[in-house]
Design a protein around this motif. Sequence first.
Motif, short mmCIF file in Angstrom:
data_model
loop_
_atom_site.label_atom_id
_atom_site.label_comp_id
_atom_site.label_asym_id
_atom_site.label_seq_id
_atom_site.Cartn_x
_atom_site.Cartn_y
_atom_site.Cartn_z
N THR A 1 -4.71 -7.17 3.10
CA THR A 1 -3.59 -8.07 3.30
C THR A 1 -3.09 -8.56 1.95
N CYS A 2 -1.80 -8.46 1.72
CA CYS A 2 -1.24 -8.99 0.49
C CYS A 2 -1.32 -10.52 0.50
N PRO A 3 -1.75 -11.12 -0.59
CA PRO A 3 -1.91 -12.58 -0.62
C PRO A 3 -0.56 -13.28 -0.68
N ASP A 4 -0.52 -14.47 -0.15
CA ASP A 4 0.67 -15.31 -0.19
C ASP A 4 0.57 -16.19 -1.43
N VAL A 5 1.22 -15.76 -2.51
CA VAL A 5 1.15 -16.49 -3.78
C VAL A 5 2.56 -16.81 -4.25
N SER A 6 2.67 -17.86 -5.04
CA SER A 6 3.99 -18.29 -5.49
C SER A 6 4.56 -17.41 -6.57
N GLN A 7 3.70 -16.79 -7.39
CA GLN A 7 4.15 -15.94 -8.48
C GLN A 7 3.40 -14.61 -8.44
N PRO A 8 3.83 -13.71 -7.58
CA PRO A 8 3.16 -12.41 -7.48
C PRO A 8 3.47 -11.55 -8.70
N PRO A 9 2.68 -10.51 -8.94
CA PRO A 9 2.93 -9.62 -10.08
C PRO A 9 4.28 -8.92 -10.05
N ALA A 10 4.80 -8.66 -8.85
CA ALA A 10 6.10 -8.02 -8.69
C ALA A 10 6.62 -8.37 -7.31
N ALA A 11 7.86 -7.97 -7.04
CA ALA A 11 8.53 -8.42 -5.82
C ALA A 11 7.92 -7.85 -4.55
N VAL A 12 7.41 -6.62 -4.60
CA VAL A 12 6.92 -5.95 -3.40
C VAL A 12 5.42 -5.70 -3.53
N CYS A 13 4.69 -6.01 -2.49
CA CYS A 13 3.26 -5.75 -2.44
C CYS A 13 2.94 -4.85 -1.25
N LEU A 14 2.10 -3.87 -1.47
CA LEU A 14 1.55 -3.07 -0.38
C LEU A 14 0.02 -3.11 -0.49
N ALA A 15 -0.63 -3.37 0.63
CA ALA A 15 -2.08 -3.41 0.67
C ALA A 15 -2.60 -2.04 1.07
N ALA A 16 -3.30 -1.39 0.17
CA ALA A 16 -3.86 -0.07 0.41
C ALA A 16 -5.33 -0.20 0.76
N THR A 17 -5.94 0.90 1.14
CA THR A 17 -7.35 0.89 1.48
C THR A 17 -8.19 0.45 0.29
N HIS A 18 -7.78 0.82 -0.91
CA HIS A 18 -8.60 0.59 -2.10
C HIS A 18 -8.00 -0.45 -3.05
N GLY A 19 -7.17 -1.33 -2.52
CA GLY A 19 -6.68 -2.41 -3.36
C GLY A 19 -5.27 -2.83 -3.06
N LEU A 20 -4.66 -3.51 -4.02
CA LEU A 20 -3.30 -4.03 -3.87
C LEU A 20 -2.37 -3.35 -4.86
N ALA A 21 -1.20 -2.95 -4.38
CA ALA A 21 -0.20 -2.27 -5.20
C ALA A 21 1.05 -3.14 -5.26
N TYR A 22 1.53 -3.39 -6.47
CA TYR A 22 2.73 -4.20 -6.68
C TYR A 22 3.77 -3.40 -7.46
N ALA A 23 5.03 -3.59 -7.11
CA ALA A 23 6.14 -2.97 -7.84
C ALA A 23 7.41 -3.72 -7.47
N ASP A 24 8.51 -3.34 -8.10
CA ASP A 24 9.78 -4.02 -7.85
C ASP A 24 10.56 -3.45 -6.69
N SER A 25 10.13 -2.32 -6.15
CA SER A 25 10.80 -1.73 -5.00
C SER A 25 9.77 -1.19 -4.02
N GLN A 26 10.20 -1.00 -2.79
CA GLN A 26 9.30 -0.49 -1.76
C GLN A 26 8.81 0.92 -2.11
N ASP A 27 9.70 1.76 -2.60
CA ASP A 27 9.31 3.13 -2.94
C ASP A 27 8.27 3.13 -4.06
N ASP A 28 8.49 2.31 -5.09
CA ASP A 28 7.54 2.27 -6.20
C ASP A 28 6.19 1.69 -5.76
#
Length: 289
Positions: A30-57
């Motif tokens: 589950t992506c955490p609910d934080v006020s200042q995330p590393p980037a705009a979009v978060c995806l929770a993968a099996t092996h961690g958290l992925a952040y980027a500025d777009s859904q595709d990235d």
Amino acid sequence: MGYGRAVSRCLVVPMLAAALPAAFAADARTCPDVSQPPAAVCLAATHGLAYADSQDDARLAASALDTAAVQFGQVFGRDLPPGLLVLSSTFSAGDARQFARDQGLAFSQSWLSPADKRAQVETVMRRAMPDADAARIEGVLSQIAAQHAHTPRHALGHAQYHAAFWPAAPPSPDVYGTPAPDWLDEASAVLMEGSEGRAARERHFFEAWRQSSPAIRPLAEFLAMAHPVTAQQRALMQAQGGTQTASGVQVMMQRGPGGDASGMFYSQSLLFADFLIDASPDPHILGGI
């Protein structure tokens, strides 16, 4: 960059291999609910958290996290705790490390989005080759764009190796990565690449071998040598036209004997690691080393 290392991972142009897209794993965290995330979009993968500025990235980053983690277990025989991958040119490596710790993640890794990487590479090429025509520059940029799904896995290999085997190792400007021999540290990354990328490195080695290239070092020398891309050399190359983003990723152009030696170190690390795996009755011999 992340996982406790002070040395920035660098992208050397044009020594990159071809990409092999990896299947995206279904969300398991589950992506955490934080006020200042590393980037705009978060995806929770099996092996961690992925952040980027777009859904595709972000999807590309999540795929890299899962694919590299599975491959790491197959090579080194060790399961990894989840980590963080951020595709950003602005979120600093120190902030990434702190965010990973706050979220209970074992490591962090910063890399560039496809758009950021294209912009950085174009800047470096125009500085290094001011007379290069537009077609040549566009050719390199197109090649690198096609490889982007592959390169985050390489960077993650370094992060995973550090987290799995050297978690308490302090960062040092005198070594390339971990306290391991540099060839083994580099093997941990190139072995995470897709099959097409590894095949390209194999072709590179054997083409050089057929030409008796001096870039291939004798085995005893190779096993003891420092990585050609040392912190001091990276600083020198940056002064000559490289770039470094706020996230800590360096981009530089290598040409001539220095570029040949650096590219061959990647290929020779892969070939020797493959030999050990093939020759040993222990499929996880690299983990034992």
